[in-house]
Design a protein around this motif. Sequence first.
Motif, mmCIF file in Angstrom:
data_model
loop_
_atom_site.group_PDB
_atom_site.id
_atom_site.type_symbol
_atom_site.label_atom_id
_atom_site.label_comp_id
_atom_site.label_asym_id
_atom_site.label_seq_id
_atom_site.Cartn_x
_atom_site.Cartn_y
_atom_site.Cartn_z
ATOM 1 N N GLN A 21 48.786 18.656 73.835
ATOM 2 C CA GLN A 21 48.106 18.028 72.712
ATOM 3 C C GLN A 21 48.097 18.998 71.534
ATOM 4 O OE1 GLN A 21 46.904 14.941 72.542
ATOM 5 N NE2 GLN A 21 47.637 14.515 74.600
ATOM 6 N N PRO A 22 48.376 18.509 70.330
ATOM 7 C CA PRO A 22 48.299 19.409 69.177
ATOM 8 C C PRO A 22 46.855 19.832 68.934
ATOM 9 C CG PRO A 22 48.660 17.161 68.456
ATOM 10 C CD PRO A 22 48.747 17.162 69.963
ATOM 11 N N ALA A 23 46.711 20.871 68.184
ATOM 12 C CA ALA A 23 45.369 21.333 67.843
ATOM 13 C C ALA A 23 44.630 20.227 67.102
ATOM 14 C CB ALA A 23 45.456 22.585 66.987
ATOM 15 N N LEU A 24 43.337 20.279 67.122
ATOM 16 C CA LEU A 24 42.519 19.211 66.569
ATOM 17 C C LEU A 24 42.823 18.943 65.095
ATOM 18 C CD1 LEU A 24 40.273 17.211 67.079
ATOM 19 C CD2 LEU A 24 38.627 18.978 66.506
ATOM 20 N N GLY A 25 42.987 19.957 64.286
ATOM 21 C CA GLY A 25 43.226 19.757 62.857
ATOM 22 C C GLY A 25 44.683 19.656 62.468
ATOM 23 N N ALA A 26 45.599 19.836 63.429
ATOM 24 C CA ALA A 26 47.028 19.853 63.091
ATOM 25 C C ALA A 26 47.491 18.495 62.574
ATOM 26 C CB ALA A 26 47.852 20.271 64.293
ATOM 27 N N GLY A 27 47.063 17.414 63.202
ATOM 28 C CA GLY A 27 47.472 16.084 62.756
ATOM 29 C C GLY A 27 46.948 15.767 61.370
ATOM 30 N N LEU A 28 45.727 16.163 61.116
ATOM 31 C CA LEU A 28 45.136 15.917 59.801
ATOM 32 C C LEU A 28 45.848 16.718 58.721
ATOM 33 C CD1 LEU A 28 42.939 14.566 58.136
ATOM 34 C CD2 LEU A 28 41.455 16.492 58.680
ATOM 35 N N THR A 29 46.157 17.967 59.016
ATOM 36 C CA THR A 29 46.866 18.812 58.054
ATOM 37 C C THR A 29 48.248 18.240 57.758
ATOM 38 O OG1 THR A 29 45.688 20.721 58.907
ATOM 39 C CG2 THR A 29 47.651 21.157 57.597
ATOM 40 N N ALA A 30 48.941 17.788 58.802
ATOM 41 C CA ALA A 30 50.273 17.198 58.610
ATOM 42 C C ALA A 30 50.181 15.920 57.786
ATOM 43 C CB ALA A 30 50.921 16.926 59.959
ATOM 44 N N ALA A 31 49.172 15.104 58.034
ATOM 45 C CA ALA A 31 49.013 13.860 57.285
ATOM 46 C C ALA A 31 48.722 14.143 55.809
ATOM 47 C CB ALA A 31 47.889 13.027 57.886
ATOM 48 N N ILE A 32 47.893 15.143 55.548
ATOM 49 C CA ILE A 32 47.592 15.500 54.152
ATOM 50 C C ILE A 32 48.843 16.010 53.452
ATOM 51 C CG2 ILE A 32 46.332 17.144 52.706
ATOM 52 C CD1 ILE A 32 44.013 16.882 54.726
ATOM 53 N N ALA A 33 49.620 16.854 54.137
ATOM 54 C CA ALA A 33 50.851 17.378 53.543
ATOM 55 C C ALA A 33 51.851 16.269 53.270
ATOM 56 C CB ALA A 33 51.458 18.437 54.461
ATOM 57 N N GLN A 34 51.974 15.334 54.208
ATOM 58 C CA GLN A 34 52.912 14.233 54.019
ATOM 59 C C GLN A 34 52.462 13.342 52.858
ATOM 60 O OE1 GLN A 34 53.354 11.691 57.403
ATOM 61 N NE2 GLN A 34 55.050 10.562 56.523
ATOM 62 N N GLY A 35 51.177 13.075 52.758
ATOM 63 C CA GLY A 35 50.669 12.259 51.655
ATOM 64 C C GLY A 35 50.883 12.932 50.318
ATOM 65 N N ALA A 36 50.685 14.245 50.271
ATOM 66 C CA ALA A 36 50.906 14.971 49.023
ATOM 67 C C ALA A 36 52.373 14.928 48.621
ATOM 68 C CB ALA A 36 50.439 16.412 49.166
ATOM 69 N N ALA A 37 53.262 15.081 49.584
ATOM 70 C CA ALA A 37 54.699 15.034 49.286
ATOM 71 C C ALA A 37 55.107 13.649 48.802
ATOM 72 C CB ALA A 37 55.501 15.426 50.522
ATOM 73 N N GLN A 38 54.575 12.605 49.434
ATOM 74 C CA GLN A 38 54.905 11.248 49.005
ATOM 75 C C GLN A 38 54.370 10.972 47.604
ATOM 76 O OE1 GLN A 38 53.326 8.776 52.102
ATOM 77 N NE2 GLN A 38 55.171 8.927 53.347
ATOM 78 N N GLY A 39 53.171 11.448 47.320
ATOM 79 C CA GLY A 39 52.609 11.256 45.984
ATOM 80 C C GLY A 39 53.417 11.965 44.921
ATOM 81 N N ALA A 40 53.865 13.184 45.227
ATOM 82 C CA ALA A 40 54.685 13.927 44.267
ATOM 83 C C ALA A 40 56.020 13.227 44.056
ATOM 84 C CB ALA A 40 54.896 15.351 44.756
ATOM 85 N N ALA A 41 56.617 12.732 45.127
ATOM 86 C CA ALA A 41 57.901 12.038 45.001
ATOM 87 C C ALA A 41 57.750 10.775 44.169
ATOM 88 C CB ALA A 41 58.456 11.709 46.384
ATOM 89 N N ARG A 42 56.666 10.029 44.393
ATOM 90 C CA ARG A 42 56.440 8.822 43.592
ATOM 91 C C ARG A 42 56.241 9.162 42.124
ATOM 92 N NH1 ARG A 42 52.344 7.198 47.334
ATOM 93 N NH2 ARG A 42 53.386 6.338 49.128
ATOM 94 N N SER A 43 55.515 10.237 41.862
ATOM 95 C CA SER A 43 55.257 10.636 40.481
ATOM 96 C C SER A 43 56.552 11.031 39.783
ATOM 97 C CB SER A 43 54.261 11.791 40.454
ATOM 98 O OG SER A 43 54.068 12.245 39.144
ATOM 99 N N ILE A 44 57.369 11.831 40.454
ATOM 100 C CA ILE A 44 58.650 12.260 39.872
ATOM 101 C C ILE A 44 59.552 11.059 39.657
ATOM 102 C CG2 ILE A 44 60.751 13.571 40.366
ATOM 103 C CD1 ILE A 44 58.904 15.624 41.799
ATOM 104 N N THR A 45 59.623 10.173 40.652
ATOM 105 C CA THR A 45 60.482 9.000 40.537
ATOM 106 C C THR A 45 60.023 8.109 39.386
ATOM 107 O OG1 THR A 45 60.846 9.058 42.915
ATOM 108 C CG2 THR A 45 61.407 7.022 41.795
ATOM 109 N N ALA A 46 58.725 7.925 39.266
ATOM 110 C CA ALA A 46 58.208 7.082 38.178
ATOM 111 C C ALA A 46 58.554 7.675 36.823
ATOM 112 C CB ALA A 46 56.697 6.922 38.326
ATOM 113 N N ARG A 47 58.419 8.988 36.690
ATOM 114 C CA ARG A 47 58.744 9.620 35.402
ATOM 115 C C ARG A 47 60.236 9.499 35.090
ATOM 116 N NH1 ARG A 47 56.401 15.384 35.794
ATOM 117 N NH2 ARG A 47 55.957 14.822 37.918
ATOM 118 N N LEU A 48 61.097 9.696 36.101
ATOM 119 C CA LEU A 48 62.540 9.591 35.863
ATOM 120 C C LEU A 48 62.936 8.172 35.481
ATOM 121 C CD1 LEU A 48 63.995 11.821 38.708
ATOM 122 C CD2 LEU A 48 64.016 12.285 36.261
#
Length: 72
Positions: A21-48
């Motif tokens: 089992q992953p550590a208790l906070g590992a899934g949450l940290t991964a989800a936050i990182a993935q959400g941040a990356a998706q938000g940045a990609a959407r922002s860049i794509t929208a600007r382009l």
Amino acid sequence: MTRDNVPAPVQPPDPAPVPQQPALGAGLTAAIAQGAAQGAARSITARLVDKFLTHPPDWLRALWNALPRPWE
């Protein structure tokens, strides 16, 4: 019964390994990182998209005008 007729003992198969089992906070940290990356990609794509659709560069405009029109 003689020894020749006795079946050989059968060893049970090894049990499947227990998944780690992953550590208790590992899934949450991964989800936050993935959400941040998706938000940045959407922002860049929208600007382009906004930039190229409102003020396309000359090379893109020339390429678009060079393409044959299907209705011609």
